[in-house]
Design a protein around this motif. Structure first.
Motif, PDB file in Angstrom:
ATOM      1  N   GLY A   1      -8.794   2.257  -2.719  1.00 61.03           N
ATOM      2  CA  GLY A   1      -8.105   3.067  -1.721  1.00 61.03           C
ATOM      3  C   GLY A   1      -9.054   3.914  -0.904  1.00 61.03           C
ATOM      4  N   THR A   2      -8.483   4.762  -0.064  1.00 57.55           N
ATOM      5  CA  THR A   2      -9.254   5.678   0.780  1.00 57.55           C
ATOM      6  C   THR A   2      -8.623   7.055   0.709  1.00 57.55           C
ATOM      7  OG1 THR A   2      -7.927   5.149   2.746  1.00 57.55           O
ATOM      8  CG2 THR A   2      -9.935   3.848   2.376  1.00 57.55           C
ATOM      9  N   ILE A   3      -9.413   8.080   0.987  1.00 57.43           N
ATOM     10  CA  ILE A   3      -8.933   9.452   1.011  1.00 57.43           C
ATOM     11  C   ILE A   3      -9.576  10.166   2.181  1.00 57.43           C
ATOM     12  CG2 ILE A   3     -10.731  10.225  -0.599  1.00 57.43           C
ATOM     13  CD1 ILE A   3      -8.698  12.275  -1.667  1.00 57.43           C
ATOM     14  N   SER A   4      -8.816  11.028   2.857  1.00 54.56           N
ATOM     15  CA  SER A   4      -9.331  11.797   3.988  1.00 54.56           C
ATOM     16  C   SER A   4      -8.738  13.192   3.960  1.00 54.56           C
ATOM     17  CB  SER A   4      -8.988  11.103   5.316  1.00 54.56           C
ATOM     18  OG  SER A   4      -7.583  10.983   5.462  1.00 54.56           O
ATOM     19  N   ALA A   5      -9.423  14.129   4.601  1.00 55.61           N
ATOM     20  CA  ALA A   5      -8.984  15.525   4.634  1.00 55.61           C
ATOM     21  C   ALA A   5      -8.963  16.026   6.070  1.00 55.61           C
ATOM     22  CB  ALA A   5      -9.904  16.394   3.776  1.00 55.61           C
TER      23      ALA A   5
ATOM     24  N   VAL B   1     -12.711  12.976  -7.198  1.00 55.84           N
ATOM     25  CA  VAL B   1     -11.446  12.498  -6.642  1.00 55.84           C
ATOM     26  C   VAL B   1     -11.683  11.321  -5.700  1.00 55.84           C
ATOM     27  CG1 VAL B   1      -9.603  13.110  -5.018  1.00 55.84           C
ATOM     28  CG2 VAL B   1     -10.154  14.641  -6.898  1.00 55.84           C
ATOM     29  N   GLU B   2     -12.666  11.451  -4.810  1.00 56.24           N
ATOM     30  CA  GLU B   2     -12.944  10.374  -3.864  1.00 56.24           C
ATOM     31  C   GLU B   2     -13.386   9.103  -4.584  1.00 56.24           C
ATOM     32  OE1 GLU B   2     -15.414   9.818   0.279  1.00 56.24           O
ATOM     33  OE2 GLU B   2     -16.469  10.618  -1.458  1.00 56.24           O
TER      34      GLU B   2
ATOM     35  N   TRP C   1      -4.557  19.272   4.581  1.00 56.77           N
ATOM     36  CA  TRP C   1      -3.780  18.027   4.521  1.00 56.77           C
ATOM     37  C   TRP C   1      -4.705  16.940   3.989  1.00 56.77           C
ATOM     38  CZ3 TRP C   1      -1.618  15.198   9.491  1.00 56.77           C
ATOM     39  CH2 TRP C   1      -0.918  14.062   9.095  1.00 56.77           C
ATOM     40  N   VAL C   2      -4.410  16.483   2.761  1.00 50.54           N
ATOM     41  CA  VAL C   2      -5.183  15.412   2.138  1.00 50.54           C
ATOM     42  C   VAL C   2      -4.324  14.162   2.120  1.00 50.54           C
ATOM     43  CG1 VAL C   2      -6.358  14.620   0.057  1.00 50.54           C
ATOM     44  CG2 VAL C   2      -6.499  17.024   0.732  1.00 50.54           C
ATOM     45  N   GLU C   3      -4.857  13.082   2.667  1.00 53.15           N
ATOM     46  CA  GLU C   3      -4.123  11.821   2.766  1.00 53.15           C
ATOM     47  C   GLU C   3      -4.806  10.769   1.899  1.00 53.15           C
ATOM     48  OE1 GLU C   3      -2.472   9.998   6.638  1.00 53.15           O
ATOM     49  OE2 GLU C   3      -4.257   8.813   6.201  1.00 53.15           O
ATOM     50  N   ILE C   4      -4.015  10.142   1.015  1.00 50.03           N
ATOM     51  CA  ILE C   4      -4.527   9.116   0.105  1.00 50.03           C
ATOM     52  C   ILE C   4      -3.807   7.806   0.384  1.00 50.03           C
ATOM     53  CG2 ILE C   4      -4.833   8.425  -2.308  1.00 50.03           C
ATOM     54  CD1 ILE C   4      -4.734  11.371  -3.062  1.00 50.03           C
ATOM     55  N   LEU C   5      -4.570   6.716   0.499  1.00 48.13           N
ATOM     56  CA  LEU C   5      -4.021   5.371   0.615  1.00 48.13           C
ATOM     57  C   LEU C   5      -4.467   4.569  -0.599  1.00 48.13           C
ATOM     58  CD1 LEU C   5      -4.607   4.545   4.390  1.00 48.13           C
ATOM     59  CD2 LEU C   5      -2.404   4.865   3.281  1.00 48.13           C
TER      60      LEU C   5
ATOM     61  N   GLN D   1       0.847  -1.188   0.000  1.00 49.78           N
ATOM     62  CA  GLN D   1       0.000   0.000   0.000  1.00 49.78           C
ATOM     63  C   GLN D   1       0.881   1.235   0.000  1.00 49.78           C
ATOM     64  OE1 GLN D   1      -2.730   0.297   3.295  1.00 49.78           O
ATOM     65  NE2 GLN D   1      -4.420   0.799   1.953  1.00 49.78           N
ATOM     66  N   ILE D   2       0.438   2.246  -0.707  1.00 48.56           N
ATOM     67  CA  ILE D   2       1.195   3.478  -0.798  1.00 48.56           C
ATOM     68  C   ILE D   2       0.403   4.607  -0.155  1.00 48.56           C
ATOM     69  CG2 ILE D   2       0.268   4.041  -3.081  1.00 48.56           C
ATOM     70  CD1 ILE D   2       2.991   5.220  -3.770  1.00 48.56           C
ATOM     71  N   LYS D   3       1.103   5.441   0.602  1.00 47.83           N
ATOM     72  CA  LYS D   3       0.485   6.564   1.310  1.00 47.83           C
ATOM     73  C   LYS D   3       0.990   7.865   0.689  1.00 47.83           C
ATOM     74  CE  LYS D   3       0.052   8.423   6.027  1.00 47.83           C
ATOM     75  NZ  LYS D   3       0.987   9.557   6.014  1.00 47.83           N
ATOM     76  N   ILE D   4       0.059   8.708   0.263  1.00 38.83           N
ATOM     77  CA  ILE D   4       0.377   9.969  -0.386  1.00 38.83           C
ATOM     78  C   ILE D   4      -0.238  11.104   0.427  1.00 38.83           C
ATOM     79  CG2 ILE D   4       0.257  11.296  -2.527  1.00 38.83           C
ATOM     80  CD1 ILE D   4      -0.389   8.590  -3.929  1.00 38.83           C
ATOM     81  N   ASP D   5       0.594  12.000   0.927  1.00 37.43           N
ATOM     82  CA  ASP D   5       0.134  13.172   1.685  1.00 37.43           C
ATOM     83  C   ASP D   5       0.383  14.426   0.863  1.00 37.43           C
ATOM     84  OD1 ASP D   5      -0.624  11.867   4.174  1.00 37.43           O
ATOM     85  OD2 ASP D   5       1.518  11.477   4.435  1.00 37.43           O
ATOM     86  N   ILE D   6      -0.675  15.226   0.675  1.00 39.90           N
ATOM     87  CA  ILE D   6      -0.567  16.508  -0.017  1.00 39.90           C
ATOM     88  C   ILE D   6      -0.892  17.592   1.004  1.00 39.90           C
ATOM     89  CG2 ILE D   6      -1.416  17.930  -1.914  1.00 39.90           C
ATOM     90  CD1 ILE D   6      -2.170  15.365  -3.364  1.00 39.90           C
ATOM     91  N   ILE D   7       0.119  18.406   1.328  1.00 39.90           N
ATOM     92  CA  ILE D   7      -0.011  19.391   2.419  1.00 39.90           C
ATOM     93  C   ILE D   7       0.328  20.769   1.871  1.00 39.90           C
ATOM     94  CG2 ILE D   7       0.730  20.004   4.741  1.00 39.90           C
ATOM     95  CD1 ILE D   7       1.811  17.079   4.948  1.00 39.90           C
ATOM     96  N   ASP D   8      -0.595  21.718   1.987  1.00 37.20           N
ATOM     97  CA  ASP D   8      -0.299  23.087   1.566  1.00 37.20           C
ATOM     98  C   ASP D   8      -0.024  23.964   2.777  1.00 37.20           C
ATOM     99  OD1 ASP D   8      -2.721  24.291   2.592  1.00 37.20           O
ATOM    100  OD2 ASP D   8      -3.814  23.521   0.860  1.00 37.20           O
TER     101      ASP D   8
END
Length: 440
Positions: free
Chosen positions: A413-417, A404-405, A427-431, A355-362
């Motif tokens: 996968g899952t996505i949370s904000a 996107v969701e 902070w958007v986190e994608i698994l 599993q890959i975890k992607i964090d997008i943080i502004d």
């Protein structure tokens, strides 16, 4: 002399017994009178009368409690919501008829078998009960409950008295459970039937999808007519037609976004085309597309993580995801600040090892806390500072994050904000599973 000593001891023992009995009676009488006095009753009654009075009162209270218990049991039994109660060993202590109907519990079998797992094969229900018991706090959970029914097939060619094999049918129903901790490690669960709401939502989505599909053709025709008129008109009529063409194209994009969202939700596997590629290459190509917008705000991108990490997914759909998320991040980022993308392997779910975890943080102002639970809902717009720039009337359809969701979910996968605790920005986190096999 021996007889005299015997009688003397006997008299002494009787005296001590009488003394203790007197003190006990006096203490009991004092306690009863104090108790009766608090209820404004006559305290001058003899001890036996006071005892008889209190026994009568206790019997009346017991009868009242029995009546109240019976009333509550009848109320729960007739309630339109299901209720069941289990003990510390997950044995079924009782359930009402609604719960039996929703969970398809055989009334006769439930009299013999007490273990809930043997009566109801639902991992989600067991998980809800254990979570409630372990946390000792109320918990809620929604799930789809699958059950099997056996029906007699309609075969007119067979005689009515012939033995017809039963046909196995697997059906499902949407449920919502609310667990509450009870004494002695018992748990009570209220169960709601969410199927009518689910069917209503699906019917609404189908109706809206049909409507948007029908709108696409006339809107395209209007856009083509406007383009033809532009070549033949002069200002100010030309400006009016150009504005009409822009708004028409915006409506066409909105219709297409809704159709994409509906397709992703209805048939996620058919909507995806898998291929293997490096994630950093995809992010780089997306950033090159958005770089002219980022330069106007002097926003830069930082990529942290293994640049050799590959993923098996739908490349065009993930481009759509990153375009939407990075575009939002740029618009709401502070001038001259950085947007961070962190990529790492994740093992938060043991059943998805790769599993890959992607964090997008502004570095912007972040989300309003009241908006966070609804960010990925269709057509939802919260605080305008994070949803639409006032200077750009064509920005924001309210469907971008919903799409996107759905893309992330279609990949398994899952996505949370949320808001980043240090940077303060969104902070958007994608698994995502790194290969297609984990998604199937």
């Amino acid at each position: 002399m021996t007889i005299f000593s015997f009688f003397l001891g006997l008299l002494l023992g009787l005296g001590i017994y009488a003394s203790q009995q007197y003190r006990f009676n006096q203490q009991l009488k004092k306690t009863l009178r104090s108790y009766v006095g608090n209820k404004n009753e006559d305290v001058s009654l003899p001890l036996q009368s006071l005892i008889r009075l209190e026994l009568t009162e206790l019997n009346r209270q017991r009868q009242q409690l029995e009546q109240d218990k019976q009333a509550w049991q009848e109320l729960i039994e007739q309630a339109p919501i299901g209720y069941l109660q289990v003990d510390a060993d997950n044995q079924l202590l009782g359930c009402n008829q609604t719960a039996k109907d929703l969970l398809h519990i055989d009334s006769q079998r439930s009299l013999r078998v007490r273990l809930l797992l043997e009566l109801v094969r639902s991992y989600d229900l067991d998980q809800l009960i254990e979570l409630t018991r372990n946390s000792q706090r109320s918990q809620t959970k929604e799930w789809i409950f699958y059950f099997t029914r056996y029906v007699s097939p309609q075969q007119p060619e067979l005689p009515t008295n012939s033995a017809q094999p039963l046909q196995k049918i697997v059906e499902s129903i949407a449920l919502k459970g609310s667990g509450f901790p009870l004494p002695k490690q018992q748990v009570g669960v209220f169960i709601e039937n969410r199927q009518p709401l689910l069917e209503l939502s699906q019917s609404r989505d189908r109706t809206f999808a049909d409507l948007t599909h029908e709108l696409r053709t006339p809107l395209t025709s209007i856009s083509l007519v406007a383009e033809n008129l532009l070549r033949r008109l002069q200002d100010p009529e030309r400006r009016w037609v150009e504005q009409m063409r822009q708004e028409t194209n915006r409506l066409i994009e909105l219709v297409q976004e809704w159709l994409d969202l509906t397709q992703l939700q209805a048939t996620p596997n058919q909507a995806l085309k898998y291929e293997t590629f490096r994630l950093d290459d995809l992010v780089e190509s997306v950033w090159q597309t958005l770089e002219p917008i980022a330069k106007r705000k002097e926003v830069t991108l930082a990529y942290n993580g293994d640049r050799q990490m590959s993923i098996c997914a739908d490349r065009s759909r993930l481009i759509q995801v990153f375009l939407n998320l990075l575009d939002n991040a740029i618009k709401h980022n502070s001038i001259g600040k950085q947007i961070l993308i962190q990529v790492s392997e994740s093992s938060t779910q043991p059943n998805l090892k790769n599993q890959i975890k992607i964090d997008i943080i502004d570095s912007g102002t972040g989300f309003n806390n009241s908006d966070i639970p609804f960010i990925f809902e269709r057509l939802y717009r919260g605080d305008k500072s994070r949803t639409r720039e006032p200077s750009n009337s064509t920005d924001g359809s309210g469907l971008g994050l919903a799409i996107v969701e759905q893309i992330v979910r279609a990949h398994g996968g899952t996505i949370s904000a949320k808001n980043h605790p240090l940077r303060g920005g969104a902070w958007v986190e994608i698994l995502l599973p790194t290969d297609k096999a984990k998604n199937s």
